[in-house]
Design a protein around this motif. Structure first.
Motif, PDB file in Angstrom:
ATOM      1  N   LYS A 159       0.848  12.723 -13.388  1.00 36.47           N
ATOM      2  CA  LYS A 159       0.906  11.864 -14.497  1.00 36.47           C
ATOM      3  C   LYS A 159       1.595  10.649 -13.944  1.00 36.47           C
ATOM      4  CE  LYS A 159      -1.417  14.013 -17.511  1.00 36.47           C
ATOM      5  NZ  LYS A 159      -2.838  13.551 -18.153  1.00 36.47           N
ATOM      6  N   LYS A 160       2.001  10.663 -12.689  1.00 37.56           N
ATOM      7  CA  LYS A 160       2.673   9.505 -11.952  1.00 37.56           C
ATOM      8  C   LYS A 160       4.038   9.019 -12.800  1.00 37.56           C
ATOM      9  CE  LYS A 160       1.393   4.629 -10.398  1.00 37.56           C
ATOM     10  NZ  LYS A 160       0.408   3.770 -10.560  1.00 37.56           N
ATOM     11  N   LYS A 161       4.868  10.210 -12.824  1.00 38.66           N
ATOM     12  CA  LYS A 161       6.290   9.934 -13.343  1.00 38.66           C
ATOM     13  C   LYS A 161       7.229  10.470 -12.328  1.00 38.66           C
ATOM     14  CE  LYS A 161       4.541  10.655 -17.937  1.00 38.66           C
ATOM     15  NZ  LYS A 161       4.600  11.366 -19.445  1.00 38.66           N
ATOM     16  N   LYS A 162       7.409   9.825 -11.172  1.00 40.04           N
ATOM     17  CA  LYS A 162       8.230  10.064 -10.089  1.00 40.04           C
ATOM     18  C   LYS A 162       9.522  10.346 -10.352  1.00 40.04           C
ATOM     19  CE  LYS A 162       8.749   8.791  -5.303  1.00 40.04           C
ATOM     20  NZ  LYS A 162       8.449   8.005  -4.192  1.00 40.04           N
ATOM     21  N   LYS A 163      10.089   9.249 -11.198  1.00 44.48           N
ATOM     22  CA  LYS A 163      11.464   9.343 -11.206  1.00 44.48           C
ATOM     23  C   LYS A 163      11.690  10.785 -12.096  1.00 44.48           C
ATOM     24  CE  LYS A 163      12.282   7.348 -15.944  1.00 44.48           C
ATOM     25  NZ  LYS A 163      12.917   6.571 -16.733  1.00 44.48           N
ATOM     26  N   ASN A 164      10.938  11.342 -12.880  1.00 43.27           N
ATOM     27  CA  ASN A 164      11.429  12.677 -13.445  1.00 43.27           C
ATOM     28  C   ASN A 164      11.367  13.911 -12.361  1.00 43.27           C
ATOM     29  OD1 ASN A 164      11.690  11.201 -15.886  1.00 43.27           O
ATOM     30  ND2 ASN A 164       9.480  11.488 -16.595  1.00 43.27           N
ATOM     31  N   ILE A 165      10.844  13.476 -11.219  1.00 39.07           N
ATOM     32  CA  ILE A 165      10.505  14.559 -10.231  1.00 39.07           C
ATOM     33  C   ILE A 165      11.884  15.096  -9.812  1.00 39.07           C
ATOM     34  CG2 ILE A 165       9.436  15.217  -7.977  1.00 39.07           C
ATOM     35  CD1 ILE A 165       7.316  13.469  -8.762  1.00 39.07           C
TER      36      ILE A 165
END
Length: 171
Positions: free
Chosen positions: A165-171
């Motif tokens: 879902k393109k939420k890299k900062k949450n990875i």
């Protein structure tokens, strides 16, 4: 003399994950792999064992070798080599879910998302697991089969969801 109360439990129904051709191109797979590898190197993973135990050293060497060869076989589409490397990883490691099986489960969780180009190798994974499941524990074989079918722990789903879902900062 112990009981577990399931009366307040609800069925977890995660959103089905899908990778579009556009999204596959947008994901920085190399950076994601580097982040994951850096995390694993810092952990107590058997893949990167650094102690004096020669048994664990050899297991670590074999885990890394089969992992590299499996990725290479997937990249070239060499189906026989894919089966061979799955066989090499199955049951390799220690515990109820050996490290090689855990790696295959994690890889399956990503490769077999609907829309992923490597999904075409799903049947090879299933056949190899069925033929070689005697090499591992029953728990591990079930866990791997479930991962192939996109069923895994909520925490694993959460990680993959963030990537898809393109939420890299949450990875």
């Amino acid at each position: 003399d112990k009981r577990i109360d399931f009366s307040r439990c609800t069925r977890w129904q995660p959103e089905a994950l899908f990778l579009s051709h556009t999204r596959i191109k947008q994901i920085d797979w190399q950076n994601l792999a580097q982040m994951t590898q850096a995390s694993v190197i810092q952990s107590s993973s058997l893949f990167y064992f650094h102690g004096d135990n020669i048994f664990y050293q050899e297991m670590s060497r074999l885990l890394q070798l089969h992992r590299k060869q499996l990725i290479s076989a997937l990249n070239t589409g060499n189906c026989a080599a894919i089966e061979n490397e799955i066989s090499g990883l199955l049951g390799l490691g220690i515990g109820l879910t050996p490290s090689g099986d855990d790696y295959l489960a994690g890889l399956s969780a990503v490769l077999f998302i609907t829309g992923h180009p490597a999904r075409k190798y799903r049947d090879i994974f299933i056949v190899a697991l069925e033929r070689e499941k005697h090499k591992t524990t029953q728990l591990s074989a079930i866990t791997l089969r479930e991962a192939i079918d996109q069923r895994y722990r909520e925490t694993v789903y959460g990680f993959i969801y963030q990537v898809v879902k393109k939420k890299k900062k949450n990875i």
